[in-house]
Each structure stands twice: as C-alpha cells, then as structure tokens.
Design a protein around this motif. Sequence first.
Motif, PDB file in Angstrom:
ATOM      1  N   LEU A 390       0.829  -1.204   0.000  1.00 47.73           N
ATOM      2  CA  LEU A 390       0.000   0.000   0.000  1.00 47.73           C
ATOM      3  C   LEU A 390       0.867   1.258   0.000  1.00 47.73           C
ATOM      4  O   LEU A 390       0.572   2.242  -0.697  1.00 47.73           O
ATOM      5  N   GLY A 391       1.930   1.239   0.784  1.00 46.32           N
ATOM      6  CA  GLY A 391       2.832   2.381   0.794  1.00 46.32           C
ATOM      7  C   GLY A 391       3.463   2.640  -0.562  1.00 46.32           C
ATOM      8  O   GLY A 391       3.559   3.790  -1.021  1.00 46.32           O
ATOM      9  N   GLN A 392       3.876   1.570  -1.238  1.00 46.74           N
ATOM     10  CA  GLN A 392       4.463   1.730  -2.565  1.00 46.74           C
ATOM     11  C   GLN A 392       3.439   2.250  -3.572  1.00 46.74           C
ATOM     12  O   GLN A 392       3.760   3.087  -4.433  1.00 46.74           O
ATOM     13  N   HIS A 400       2.337  11.153  -0.664  1.00 46.69           N
ATOM     14  CA  HIS A 400       3.428  10.733   0.206  1.00 46.69           C
ATOM     15  C   HIS A 400       3.011  10.611   1.667  1.00 46.69           C
ATOM     16  O   HIS A 400       3.571   9.783   2.398  1.00 46.69           O
ATOM     17  N   TYR A 401       2.069  11.404   2.109  1.00 51.54           N
ATOM     18  CA  TYR A 401       1.628  11.271   3.502  1.00 51.54           C
ATOM     19  C   TYR A 401       0.880   9.952   3.721  1.00 51.54           C
ATOM     20  O   TYR A 401       0.973   9.345   4.795  1.00 51.54           O
ATOM     21  N   TYR A 405       2.200   6.768   6.156  1.00 56.33           N
ATOM     22  CA  TYR A 405       1.370   6.089   7.150  1.00 56.33           C
ATOM     23  C   TYR A 405       1.485   4.568   7.018  1.00 56.33           C
ATOM     24  O   TYR A 405       1.681   3.858   8.023  1.00 56.33           O
ATOM     25  N   TYR A 406       1.391   4.067   5.794  1.00 56.98           N
ATOM     26  CA  TYR A 406       1.443   2.619   5.584  1.00 56.98           C
ATOM     27  C   TYR A 406       2.847   2.062   5.806  1.00 56.98           C
ATOM     28  O   TYR A 406       3.000   0.948   6.328  1.00 56.98           O
ATOM     29  N   LYS A 430      11.325  12.865   0.507  1.00 54.10           N
ATOM     30  CA  LYS A 430      10.427  13.541  -0.429  1.00 54.10           C
ATOM     31  C   LYS A 430       9.567  14.592   0.264  1.00 54.10           C
ATOM     32  O   LYS A 430       9.127  15.550  -0.374  1.00 54.10           O
ATOM     33  N   LEU A 431       9.346  14.424   1.554  1.00 60.25           N
ATOM     34  CA  LEU A 431       8.583  15.406   2.326  1.00 60.25           C
ATOM     35  C   LEU A 431       9.486  16.466   2.946  1.00 60.25           C
ATOM     36  O   LEU A 431       9.019  17.250   3.786  1.00 60.25           O
TER      37      LEU A 431
END
Length: 685
Positions: A390-392, A400-401, A405-406, A430-431
């Motif tokens: 899920l994060g990918q 990106h947020y 989280y994932y 990236k953030l």
Amino acid sequence: MQEFISVQLPDVKRELRRGIIECSKRGLLHSTKWLAELHHGLSDVEIDNAPPDDDHSFSECQLEGIAPSEYSDYFLAKSYYDVREYDRAAHAVRNCESSVPRFLHLYSTYMAKEKRRLDSTTDQANLNEPNQMRDLADLLATLRAAYGRSRLDGYGIYLYGVVLKALNLNQAAEQMLVNAIRLVPMLWSAYLELSPLIMEKKKLLSLQLGTHWMRHFFMAHTYLELYLNDDGLKIYEDLQTAGFSKSIYLTAQMALVYHNKRDVDKAIELFQALLENDPCRLDNVDTYSNLLFVKEMKTEMAQLAHKAVSINKYRPETCCVIGNYYSIRCDHQVAISYFQRALKLNPKYLAAWTLMGHEFMELKNTNAAIQSYRKAVEVNKRDYRAWYGLGQAYEIIKMHYYSLYYFKIAHQLRPYDSRMLVALGETYEKLDKCENAVKCYFKACDVGDIEGIAMYKLANLHEKLGDQETAVHCYLMYCADERAATDKQSLYQGFMTLANYYEKKGDYEQSAYYAYKCLDSDERRTEAKALLKTIDWKRNAEWQKKSKTNATTVANADTSSEDDMECDQLDVRVRVPFSSISDAAKGNSAPVASSTASTTTLAANVEETTATSSCSTSSSTTTTTTTTTPNTADEETAAPAAAAAAAAAGAVAVATPAAAEAAAESTATANNDGSSMDISSVSID
C-alpha cells in the motif's frame, strides 16, 4: 523447555491419540489433521504393548459423549458433515442433548452460515461487511445463553470464541479461547484462532495457558506470526531435540522461519527435504514457490507447478503456484487470473491477495493493486507485505503522507527489516524531512541492509544537503564492497562522485582509480573518459610547470656565474695599463721591479681564472685577445708581447691607487702627444 522435556513421550503420544479421536468426532478436521501428523512423527515411540483392557477403553473413547439413544442421529449427521452438507447435518441432530451431537449441531450451523457467506463473496465485496455478519447473531445468542447456563464444554467455548472473533469482539473472544485451551489443551484450532489476537511478545508471555506441553507449539507459532524468528526457531530446535525430529510440521515451520529470515537457500533446502518425505503434500507449497521465484529457478518452478496440478488442481495453493510460474515468465495477466481462481476457492487466502497486488503493480494498475492490498489487510492485519505494498502504491501516485502512514505500520510489524526503513527514509526525504530520513537510513545500515542501498541513500542525501565530506565518507563505505551492492548504477554513481571529489582535491591517483572503474558502465563511460583526459592534461601541465621552474633556476644560476666571469674579465681588460708597459720600455723599471714577486703570483691567478671560465666567455676572450694581440705578421714577436701584457695587467691589478693615477696620466699624455705604442718593441727580462 525443561517442563516439556520432563514429560514422557509415551504419555505425549497417548494424549495425541485421544485428541485425534475427540476432534474427529466433532468434525474439527484441521485439528485432527495436525494432531495426526504430530502423532506420526512419534512413530518410534512404543505404546501399543498395553494390557487388553486398554483396547476396550480405546473403543469406548470413540463413543464417549454420545448418548446411546442418539447414536443413529449422530452417525447420520456426521456422514452429512463429512460431505459438506452442513445444513442437513445440523438438522439431523437438532434435538440431541449429549455433548458431542450438541456441538456438532452448533458447529454445522456455523459452517453452513460461513459457507453461504464465502459463496456470496465477490472480488469487490468486503470480507467483513456487517450485512454478511448478521446471520451469526442468532447463533451468538444461542451460544451466549448456553454459556450462561454452563452447558458448554471446552469445545463449545471454543466455538463461542470463534463467533465472537468473527463479529470483531476480540477482547471477549480472547478470553473465551483462553478458557477453551485450559479446558481442552489438545484443541489446536483454538490456538490458531487465538494467535492473530496477540499483537506483541509481552502480551503473549502474560497469557495464562497453563503448563501443558502444547503451549510450546503455540508459543513458537505465535513468535513466527510476530516475526520474532529467532525466538521461534529456538523453540522448534528444542522440540526437535525433545523427540519430534521426524515431525513434518516442525520441518515446515523451520522452513518458514528461514524464509522470514531471508535465508533463501536454507529454506529451499528444507522444503525440498519436506517434499521428499511427503511428495503429495500441498501445504506451504505457495511459500516454496515464492522462494523459487526469488531465486529465479524457472525449471524448478515449472516442475512444482506440474506436480501440484497432478495432485489437486483445485487447491488454492496449486493456483498460487501456477500464478507464480506465469509471473516469473512475465505473463502477469495470466498470473492474475490464477490468483483470482485461488480466491474463488478461498476468499480468505492471504497469499493470493498479496501476490495479486504485486501483479497489478507490475501492470501499473495502481487502483487495482490498492484494492488487493486492502483485502489482504482485512484477512490478516499483521501481513506487513500488504502494508508495504500500500505504501508503494500511494508513493507511485505521489500521495506521500498516505505512503508514510502505511510504511510506518509495515515498520512496526517488521522493526528490523531494512527495506521498511529505507522506504520510510525515502518518503521523509520527499517530504523534506531530511533529519528523519538520515535517522532511517542510518538505522537501516545498523540493522543490516538487505538490499545494499541504505548507505548510498545516506551518501546521496548528505550530498544534497551540501555536507560533502560526510557524503564522501558514506560513498567510500558504500563502494568498499562492490559485491554487496545490488544496484550497479548506484555503485557507478558513487565511483564517479569520488573521482570528481579527488580530482578537485588534486589527488589524481585516487581520482583516476575510481574513474577507471566507471569505464565498465555504459551510462558513465563518456563522463569517465572526459575526466581521465582532464586528469592527464592537469598532470602534464603540472609537470611542464615544474620543468620550467627547474630550468629557470638552473639558467639563473648559470647566467649569474657567466656575468660574474665577464665582469672579472672586463675589469682585467679595462685595468691593463698600456702606458706602464711603455714606461717600462723607456726605462721606468723601478715600480715594476719593486713588485716582481706579487706580479708573478697574480699572473698565475689570472691564468687559472681564465682556464676555468665556460665557453660562454669566448666572445670576451676574443675581445681581449684582439685588444692585446698586435696587428703584425710577426707571430714570434707577438707571443712575448702578449706575455708581457699579461704580466703588466697582474702588476697593475695590485698597484696602489696613486700608481694607477700616475699610469692614467702618462697614458693620457702619450695619447695627447699623438705617439703610438708599439707592443712588439717591448722586451721583458
């Protein structure tokens, strides 16, 4: 493990046999299968040489808990249950009051509702949708009433806990399952239902499960679910030492441990040994196919797929193996179709949901991948692969947020997995949260970088922040072991950065060393060649500069000596008193005679100085010779005259200032008179 070792293996085998009978009577097929495999692993333990009355008690055990008046109803219901006609089985024993038929009625009712729910589940439906859980409300009320009247035995309490868990009443479900385990310690299904409710090691150790030896199997299984692989492996090794070395279950679990530890070769070795001992086994073959996929063993993957199809083509594990086979051939669409087939057979099949998400990611279908990963999380919230996927997926669509989280959840599930830390670091970067990114990269290096890119990421980040020295230090550590680097392009970029750094520092040897390594890269070859040419040009420029400096120093030294010699010779020529020679010829020999000794000595010094002068003074010597040589053809007369002139020069060189002034006055007088001086007429004794 000392408590377990103190238990005698014959007693363990008798308990396993009794558990097999009790679970089989109630239709708990998975528990029966597990206990039977464990029992078979103790085949060397002898317990059959028992008294004859033991056989009688063994046969009675098969009918224990069933009233004689309910035998016919029970046997009919059990036959319906075995062929998966759950509604008919529940109806057949609906009026029975003894414990075993009563449990069979309740359990058949639950299985009928579960089967209807799974059959109506589609790929788009939520597996835990409230509408599909309403059918369990009546069963829950029945079980609650029976539990309140203390009419449920350990097996009935287990079923009560299962229903509570299906309705997401996890705290009450945990309590019921623990009570069931204490009453019936051989019920393996209760352990399996309890394990997903344990989220941390501290809670696992606080459970009051009693002192039965079965809890060691549960502890090891839960450690494995929590990815505490070393703790689980230690228990499995102790169990093997205690007498379960031939257990197929333990071999499979240890293979899973090495799979989680990413020791792929050891895990493949154990799975191969497992299939040799039990060639028709399909349990865990999906994990084995994942290992073959990682090692890109296409031939072994094809053989495994053919073998699984020949055994049972309608098993979810078989469909998963075939899906991995097509995935390794890069036929992702066909792979997805087989994963979907596996989910039709078992909508709660976790591996299929996760692997199908991976295939959608390969096809750049991000939305479908997100849906697949979410279904995997619904099945098992501890599946770190689904959270990581899920994060990918959200990272690809630049949310990106969400991806942060994932990735955090995946990191909580796998705190010592460097891949989760690197993913977190990239997201923080990236953030623009560079401080957190540095911490993540550094921790990834500390726990053991699996992919070998954490140090490169750390170096690249320091380079972006302008900390060139720290970046170079990180690049040196990253490039120190070329074999450990999985991404060759990153390795060549590190080489190129170091080459440019040392070139600016003037360390051309190190710069050329790293630049030559980049010649193997197609992308970096042109840049490396240009840098090598620059290094050669600068080396030549420095060499030429040094050569010119040395030549200038030597030339200055030679020029100064020549000038000094010329000045000395000019002094000699200027100070030659021709008038004194004329005066000596006229009879003024007193001054000359008075300094005969000093004249002889100085003449010798003048000759020595003239002999040691370089060829560069040849012009001066020629001038002197021209000046002192008479313009006459008589060579024999000219030679004594030259000698006389040299002697006179030496004499004048040490003459007093008064004598020099007198000589100058006489010379001026002679010139003014217009008389000519004939050196050839001078004679010196």
